[in-house]
Design a protein around this motif. Structure first.
Motif, PDB file in Angstrom:
ATOM      1  N   PHE A 277       0.819  -1.226   0.000  1.00  0.00           N
ATOM      2  CA  PHE A 277       0.000   0.000   0.000  1.00  0.00           C
ATOM      3  C   PHE A 277       0.850   1.272   0.000  1.00  0.00           C
ATOM      4  CE2 PHE A 277      -4.060  -2.135   1.910  1.00  0.00           C
ATOM      5  CZ  PHE A 277      -4.104  -2.950   0.792  1.00  0.00           C
TER       6      PHE A 277
ATOM      7  N   TRP B 215      -8.094  11.579  -7.251  1.00  0.00           N
ATOM      8  CA  TRP B 215      -7.919  11.229  -5.831  1.00  0.00           C
ATOM      9  C   TRP B 215      -6.779  12.044  -5.221  1.00  0.00           C
ATOM     10  CZ3 TRP B 215      -3.525   7.853  -4.580  1.00  0.00           C
ATOM     11  CH2 TRP B 215      -3.378   7.654  -3.196  1.00  0.00           C
TER      12      TRP B 215
ATOM     13  N   ILE C  58     -17.440  17.426  12.581  1.00  0.00           N
ATOM     14  CA  ILE C  58     -17.203  17.445  11.122  1.00  0.00           C
ATOM     15  C   ILE C  58     -18.005  18.581  10.469  1.00  0.00           C
ATOM     16  CG2 ILE C  58     -17.229  16.072   8.988  1.00  0.00           C
ATOM     17  CD1 ILE C  58     -17.084  13.551  10.721  1.00  0.00           C
TER      18      ILE C  58
ATOM     19  N   ALA D 271     -16.449   8.497   6.431  1.00  0.00           N
ATOM     20  CA  ALA D 271     -15.237   7.873   6.984  1.00  0.00           C
ATOM     21  C   ALA D 271     -14.976   8.300   8.425  1.00  0.00           C
ATOM     22  CB  ALA D 271     -14.025   8.231   6.125  1.00  0.00           C
ATOM     23  N   GLY D 272     -15.467   9.480   8.817  1.00  0.00           N
ATOM     24  CA  GLY D 272     -15.023  10.037  10.092  1.00  0.00           C
ATOM     25  C   GLY D 272     -16.024   9.978  11.226  1.00  0.00           C
TER      26      GLY D 272
ATOM     27  N   THR E  54     -15.184   3.813  18.246  1.00  0.00           N
ATOM     28  CA  THR E  54     -13.948   3.626  19.022  1.00  0.00           C
ATOM     29  C   THR E  54     -14.147   4.202  20.432  1.00  0.00           C
ATOM     30  OG1 THR E  54     -12.677   3.853  16.991  1.00  0.00           O
ATOM     31  CG2 THR E  54     -11.435   3.950  19.037  1.00  0.00           C
TER      32      THR E  54
ATOM     33  N   THR F 106     -11.839  -1.645  11.929  1.00  0.00           N
ATOM     34  CA  THR F 106     -11.966  -1.991  10.505  1.00  0.00           C
ATOM     35  C   THR F 106     -11.092  -3.229  10.292  1.00  0.00           C
ATOM     36  OG1 THR F 106     -10.182  -0.439  10.050  1.00  0.00           O
ATOM     37  CG2 THR F 106     -12.397   0.358   9.658  1.00  0.00           C
TER      38      THR F 106
ATOM     39  N   ARG G 224      -2.881   5.554   1.089  1.00  0.00           N
ATOM     40  CA  ARG G 224      -4.284   5.858   1.384  1.00  0.00           C
ATOM     41  C   ARG G 224      -4.550   5.844   2.879  1.00  0.00           C
ATOM     42  NH1 ARG G 224      -7.640   5.192  -3.919  1.00  0.00           N
ATOM     43  NH2 ARG G 224      -8.955   6.727  -2.912  1.00  0.00           N
TER      44      ARG G 224
ATOM     45  N   CYS H 279      -5.444   6.596   6.560  1.00  0.00           N
ATOM     46  CA  CYS H 279      -6.555   7.470   6.969  1.00  0.00           C
ATOM     47  C   CYS H 279      -6.153   8.945   6.979  1.00  0.00           C
ATOM     48  CB  CYS H 279      -7.035   7.085   8.355  1.00  0.00           C
ATOM     49  SG  CYS H 279      -8.310   8.185   8.977  1.00  0.00           S
TER      50      CYS H 279
ATOM     51  N   GLU I 209      -9.782  13.664  18.977  1.00  0.00           N
ATOM     52  CA  GLU I 209     -11.144  13.484  19.497  1.00  0.00           C
ATOM     53  C   GLU I 209     -11.162  12.410  20.580  1.00  0.00           C
ATOM     54  OE1 GLU I 209     -14.517  13.637  16.532  1.00  0.00           O
ATOM     55  OE2 GLU I 209     -12.856  13.494  15.145  1.00  0.00           O
TER      56      GLU I 209
END
Ligand code: HEM
Length: 476
Positions: free
Chosen positions: A87, A119, A178, A301-302, A309, A366, A438, A440, A449
């Motif tokens: 990756f 991207w 967000i 995604a966020g 978590t 994940t 890629r 996060c 957070e």
């Protein structure tokens, strides 16, 4: 020779040709289990949690092996070095042509689902802006997250005598952070617009999971009514969510500050488009469509990743009162009772950081990362991967590997600390945010957070401990 015989011979030759072609491709891929016609390895993946079945295959076939999912070849990477090596290369940073990626991004747009320069441009720009608006400004982010966490604590206090599912409240807190970054707004929990937005977003996530392996064979969704219904709901909900963002973009366009001074992500993106225009540059990678999809990517995604978590953190605290004591002692020592925990305290609170990391290791939020695809035919590591080969990283295996994690199922924040109590910084095989090109994009934000949610909850522990332990079953 009869027509039927000629026809049958053509089909047999075609099938044989296809079989030999596939065999040649497979012979150059990492070895893996034999599959059955059409379904591939799917029958061997049923009957238990997928990540565990894949982990046991790792024991049989090694850290890299290939599965067949319908017509797709899927390569599993089950140790961190492989994930880093594959990756870390741009050609392994594509996204497969799966239903969810298309539905989330109205094609293959935005950040999560796109590839190539589209991207790269949008990812790079978004990282820069988020850093400018939040990650780099501790004070602004502090008060944003503190407000969200305090709102939650207030809710607990008001409802302490009732069992409660605080998932939605937590989601709201995370979504508001967000919203603040994307559009400089926040909503109250009772706001019907926010409720509707949150419900649709959560529904999109659970419906996409239901579509499951049909992601790879869209036509087959029609054969299984629950998947079909789920897939249609995703389309409907994504259309509404996208319209909300479109309205925001239009409103921002009307009030765009003329000389810089962007106050949020939408302003910054629109300003970038204006500036490109005034320089006479034409970059199709920046457009209102990309802007809308980028915003929705941040929410997709966020949000659940961070709020789930945090829920895991609370579960582990409930299960380990002795760890609550240690966290409490660190908070008392560093923060005291006269002010709130702040992001500036992080460096002096290694035990809290280690606790959060251990939660992330064991929660394995994940477990199979997000799928990648190879963007061209590539020879690498002794194998030949045809364009479109899918890759998955088995983060679950990486986080359970006894080579790196002695007694891996034991919850022990101490494994992230050096003998002098300082935090370990280089930890191989710890990849909750994945690795590589890629990796996060919201990692810094998420870690900030998590730190503030945990410390602010603990700052209120004297009042909250009892409620936590007595309602353990109600929110997980
Ligand atoms: C605890 C919270 C989080 C976890 C565990 C997490 C984990 C991940 C993982 C595993 C990936 C996949 C990387 C890959 O494709 O290999 C990812 C991608 C991504 N994450 Fe996060 N994430 C979290 C929070 C966030 C937050 C708060 C944001 C932003 C607001 C965010 C934005 C993204 C984006 C945009 C991508 C796609 C990156 C790309 O495709 O280039 N994430 N995240």
């Amino acid at each position: 020779m009869s027509v039927t015989l000629i026809f049958a011979s053509i089909i047999i030759v075609y099938l044989l040709h296809d079989f030999v072609k596939k065999l040649l491709v497979w012979s150059k891929l990492p070895p893996g289990p034999w599959g059955v016609p059409f379904l591939g390895s799917i029958p061997f993946l049923l009957g238990g949690p997928l990540h565990k079945i894949l982990d046991s295959m790792r024991k049989k076939y090694g850290d890299i092996y290939t599965l067949g999912l319908f017509h797709k070849q899927v390569v599993m990477l089950s140790n961190w070095e492989l994930v880093r090596d594959f990756f870390g290369r741009t050609e392994f940073s594509g996204r497969p042509d799966a239903v969810a990626f298309r539905q989330f991004s109205f094609g293959k747009n935005g950040i999560i689902s796109s590839e190539g320069s589209l991207w790269q441009d949008n990812r790079r720009f978004t990282m820069r802006v988020l850093r400018d608006f939040g990650f780099g400004k501790t004070a602004a982010l502090d008060s944003m997250i503190q407000d969200a966490a305090l709102g939650l604590c207030q809710y607990f206090k008001e409802n302490k005598d009732k069992p409660q599912d605080f998932g939605p409240r937590l989601n709201l807190a995370v979504l508001n952070i967000i919203w603040k970054m994307a559009a400089d707004k926040t909503f109250s929990h009772d706001d019907p617009k926010m409720q509707d937005f949150m419900n649709r977003l959560m529904q999109v996530m659970s419906d996409s999971a239901l579509v499951g392996p049909f992601q790879w064979v869209p036509a087959f969704i029609y054969l299984w009514p629950p998947a079909l219904r789920a897939s249609r709901r995703v389309d409907r909900n994504m259309a509404v969510i996208s319209q909300i963002f479109l309205d925001e973009v239009r409103q921002h366009k009307r009030n765009l500050p003329s000389s810089g001074g962007a106050k949020d992500y939408i302003d910054a993106y629109l300003t970038e488009m204006e500036q490109q225009k005034s320089r006479g540059e034409i970059n199709p990678n920046f457009s209102e469509l990309q802007l809308r999809v980028n915003i929705s990517d941040l929410f997709i995604a966020g949000s659940e990743t961070t709020s789930n978590t945090t829920r895991w953190c609370i579960l582990f605290l409930l299960c380990h009162p002795e760890i609550q004591e240690k966290l409490q002692a660190e908070i008392d020592n560093v923060v005291g009772r006269d002010r709130l925990p702040s992001l500036n305290d992080r460096d002096r609170m290694p035990y809290t950081e280690a606790f959060i990391m251990e939660v992330q290791r064991l929660a394995r939020l994940t477990p199979l990362g997000v799928t990648h695809a190879v963007t061209e035919d590539v020879e690498f590591d002794g194998y030949r991967f045809p364009k479109g080969t899918v890759f998955m990283s088995n983060i679950w295996s990486c986080h359970s590997d006894p080579k790196y994690w002695p007694d891996p199922e034991k919850f022990d924040p101490g494994r992230f600390l050096n003998s002098d109590g300082t935090l370990k910084t280089k930890i191989p095989s710890f990849l909750p945010f994945a690795l590589g090109k890629r990796q996060c994009l919201g990692e810094s934000l998420a870690r900030m957070e998590l730190f503030l949610f945990v410390t602010i909850f603990m700052h209120n522990t004297e009042r909250m401990k009892h409620e936590f332990t007595s309602h353990i079953n109600t929110f997980l």
